[in-house]
Design a protein around this motif. Structure first.
Motif, mmCIF file in Angstrom:
data_model
loop_
_atom_site.group_PDB
_atom_site.id
_atom_site.type_symbol
_atom_site.label_atom_id
_atom_site.label_comp_id
_atom_site.label_asym_id
_atom_site.label_seq_id
_atom_site.Cartn_x
_atom_site.Cartn_y
_atom_site.Cartn_z
ATOM 1 N N ALA A 112 0.859 -1.086 -0.072
ATOM 2 C CA ALA A 112 -0.073 0.005 -0.088
ATOM 3 C C ALA A 112 0.894 1.389 -0.011
ATOM 4 O O ALA A 112 0.623 2.053 -0.680
ATOM 5 N N GLY A 113 1.786 1.507 0.890
ATOM 6 C CA GLY A 113 2.696 2.478 0.864
ATOM 7 C C GLY A 113 3.488 2.708 -0.298
ATOM 8 O O GLY A 113 3.713 3.691 -0.881
ATOM 9 N N LEU A 114 4.278 1.485 -1.056
ATOM 10 C CA LEU A 114 5.082 1.476 -2.211
ATOM 11 C C LEU A 114 4.108 2.147 -3.290
ATOM 12 O O LEU A 114 4.504 2.862 -4.151
ATOM 13 N N VAL A 115 2.950 1.347 -3.322
ATOM 14 C CA VAL A 115 2.311 1.696 -4.659
ATOM 15 C C VAL A 115 1.866 3.114 -4.579
ATOM 16 O O VAL A 115 1.660 3.910 -5.561
ATOM 17 N N ALA A 116 1.315 3.601 -3.395
ATOM 18 C CA ALA A 116 0.898 5.083 -3.329
ATOM 19 C C ALA A 116 2.264 6.017 -3.496
ATOM 20 O O ALA A 116 1.801 7.109 -4.424
ATOM 21 N N ILE A 117 3.145 5.937 -3.181
ATOM 22 C CA ILE A 117 4.430 6.589 -3.794
ATOM 23 C C ILE A 117 4.642 6.708 -5.228
ATOM 24 O O ILE A 117 4.674 7.398 -5.971
ATOM 25 N N LEU A 118 4.427 5.513 -5.679
ATOM 26 C CA LEU A 118 4.709 5.229 -7.332
ATOM 27 C C LEU A 118 3.503 6.082 -7.946
ATOM 28 O O LEU A 118 3.696 6.539 -8.839
ATOM 29 N N TRP A 119 2.325 5.944 -7.552
ATOM 30 C CA TRP A 119 1.005 6.510 -8.043
ATOM 31 C C TRP A 119 1.173 8.195 -8.072
ATOM 32 O O TRP A 119 0.932 8.636 -9.100
ATOM 33 N N TRP A 120 1.894 8.765 -6.904
ATOM 34 C CA TRP A 120 2.055 10.010 -6.822
ATOM 35 C C TRP A 120 3.017 10.493 -8.059
ATOM 36 O O TRP A 120 2.869 11.432 -8.589
ATOM 37 N N ALA A 121 3.950 9.735 -8.194
ATOM 38 C CA ALA A 121 5.332 10.001 -8.664
ATOM 39 C C ALA A 121 4.879 10.146 -10.683
ATOM 40 O O ALA A 121 4.904 11.035 -10.942
ATOM 41 N N VAL A 122 4.465 8.973 -10.920
ATOM 42 C CA VAL A 122 4.192 8.899 -12.289
ATOM 43 C C VAL A 122 3.216 8.063 -12.698
ATOM 44 O O VAL A 122 2.719 7.921 -13.666
ATOM 45 N N GLY A 123 2.639 7.004 -11.615
ATOM 46 C CA GLY A 123 1.716 6.068 -11.978
ATOM 47 C C GLY A 123 0.344 6.599 -12.502
ATOM 48 O O GLY A 123 -0.166 6.087 -13.630
#
Length: 487
Positions: A112-123
């Motif tokens: 959950a934490g990792l994907v949220a960071i990726l989503w904010w950055a470029v996801g």
């Protein structure tokens, strides 16, 4: 006369509220009363304002998001997150052995934490900004420009920041589903590295192809789609991608120590049932929320989700009773989840009878996939991620092609679907387009997972040491125990 005055007053009130939230928007010309009433009708019907057209000369006084649709989508976002935390975590946690329960919870939280960071950055940008038919651009990188104004490519009445958060919850639960197949023997750091790379090579491209406004397989909204398939809430994007990837990853990892020799029963069917119930409740946000508004399509998805899930849960348990003489709680839970999976791509496109037929199929086909395929081929899909999500998602995508009808979703006969030919094949040959989407999804998920899995296995290792596996992941990987009994 009274009705006209009431409508005029409601329009002015809504316009004033919206204007206070969007003070920077200055109409190019004052809209007429007729235009204001038309905008109110568009809001109620979850459709486009007159000012949303490309050649509009008059801006709308209701230029921002709609409070009702926005409120429902915030609720739906919370429900989808609730599916992972704590729903999936408890469901999977109950199914593993006691010594590994915290490892599953930690993996869900870490993802959950990792994907949220990726989503904010470029996801988010790679999925939902315009780009190529296969991947989006970087217009919304770091959520730049993603604010309370709607993105008209996807919704006219839902704030783009709410839409982005809603879609992030889908991105979180998809890789979390994979851990069910590799539970009790994969390293925590390997999970994070694998998921971080997998999102870029599988999830982001696939989600853009299926849901992006210019996506290659977006049959409903892209008039130039090459594969005119439909997927209302994630049969291909979520369940097929995670399920088929899970099969490949569990094969790369190998079976658990003692597989087919020792009893590896769930340590808590109570946690399993609680988690399954949370998944069922949260899935209303998943399916009905995919209408992106509180409208008639959302209402139909809510109903079909309920029917298919209940029927599948009952069917699975009754199969157990007929074949084994006992209907288990695990059977009811597994059937419910299978029903939710299979109805996902179809829920906004089928009628109640179609939902019941899907429920029966969801109770039968994944049941035999979980009870027979593993014994035939000897793969250790620990918590039946492949049997439920890959098989169920594939089944649902195909049945959507057979049972979808424009009677419950007029978007199947709208402008984009008319231009790309989708409208002509609904109810006839849509299943052929669904087969194309199924094949492409399986190919992408399996090939990419082989590559990513081998890289992770080579450079950091996928599997824990045998002694760690015997003792349990909780104490060795996380320094904690799920249950401490004193006295």
């Amino acid at each position: 006369m009274f009705i006209r005055v009431f409508i005029f007053g409601a329009v002015l009130l809504l316009a004033n509220v919206s204007h206070s939230q969007n003070a920077t928007v200055a109409p190019s010309a004052s809209p007429s009363l007729e235009q204001r009433v038309a905008d109110l009708e568009a809001y109620v019907n979850n459709g486009a304002r007159g000012s949303d057209s490309a050649n509009a000369k008059t801006a709308s006084n209701i230029s921002g998001s709609g409070p009702g649709h926005n409120g429902w989508m915030m609720t739906a976002s919370a429900l989808v997150l609730f599916m992972t935390l704590p729903g999936l975590a408890l469901f999977y946690g109950g199914l593993v052995r006691q010594k590994n329960v915290l490892s599953v919870l930690a993996q869900c939280l870490g993802i959950a934490g990792l994907v949220a960071i990726l989503w904010w950055a470029v996801g988010y940008s790679l999925v939902f900004s315009r780009g190529s038919p296969f991947i989006g651009g970087l217009k919304f990188a770091f959520l730049r420009g993603v604010d309370a104004r709607p993105n008209g490519d996807y919704s006219f009445w839902v704030s783009q920041n709410i839409f982005a958060m809603y879609q992030m919850m889908f991105a979180i639960i998809t890789p979390a589903l994979i851990i069910g197949a590799v539970a009790e023997r994969i390293r925590f750091i390997a999970v994070l590295v694998f998921v971080g790379v997998w999102m870029f090579v599988v999830y982001f491209p696939l989600a853009h192809m299926v849901w992006g406004i210019d996506g290659w397989m977006n049959g409903v909204w892209n008039p130039r789609a090459k594969v005119t398939a439909i997927d209302f809430a994630g049969g291909t994007v979520v369940h097929m991608s995670s399920g088929w990837s899970a099969l490949v990853l569990c094969a790369l990892l190998g079976p658990r120590l003692g597989f087919r020799k020792e009893i590896m029963a769930p340590h808590s069917m109570v946690l399993c049932m609680v988690g399954a119930g949370m998944l069922w409740v949260g899935w209303y946000g998943f399916n009905a929320g995919s209408a992106l508004g509180a409208d008639a399509i959302a209402a139909n998805a809510f109903m079909t989700t309920t029917l298919a899930t209940a029927v599948a849960s009952f069917t699975w348990a009754m199969l157990e009773y007929g074949l084994r003489g006992k209907a288990s709680v695990l059977g009811f839970c597994s059937g419910a989840v299978a029903g939710l999976v299979v109805i996902t791509p179809a829920c906004g496109y089928v009628d109640p009878t179609g939902a019941v037929l899907i429920g029966v199929a969801a109770g039968v086909v994944p049941f035999f996939a979980c009870t027979k395929l593993k014994s035939w081929f000897h793969y250790d899909d620990a918590l039946d991620t492949f049997g439920v999500h890959a098989v169920g998602g594939t089944l649902g995508a195909f049945l959507t092609g057979l049972l979808a009808t424009a009677r419950v979703n007029p978007n199947l006969s709208a402008d984009a679907s008319t231009q790309n030919g989708l409208a002509r094949i609904v109810g006839r040959l849509l299943w052929l387009e669904q087969l194309k989407a199924i094949a492409l999804t399986i190919l992408l998920a399996t090939v990419a997972t082989v590559i990513v899995g081998v890289i992770v296995k080579t450079f950091i290792g996928l599997r824990i040491a045998p002694e760690t596996e015997r003792q349990g992941l909780d104490i060795n990987e996380h320094g904690e125990e799920g249950y401490i009994v004193s006295g």
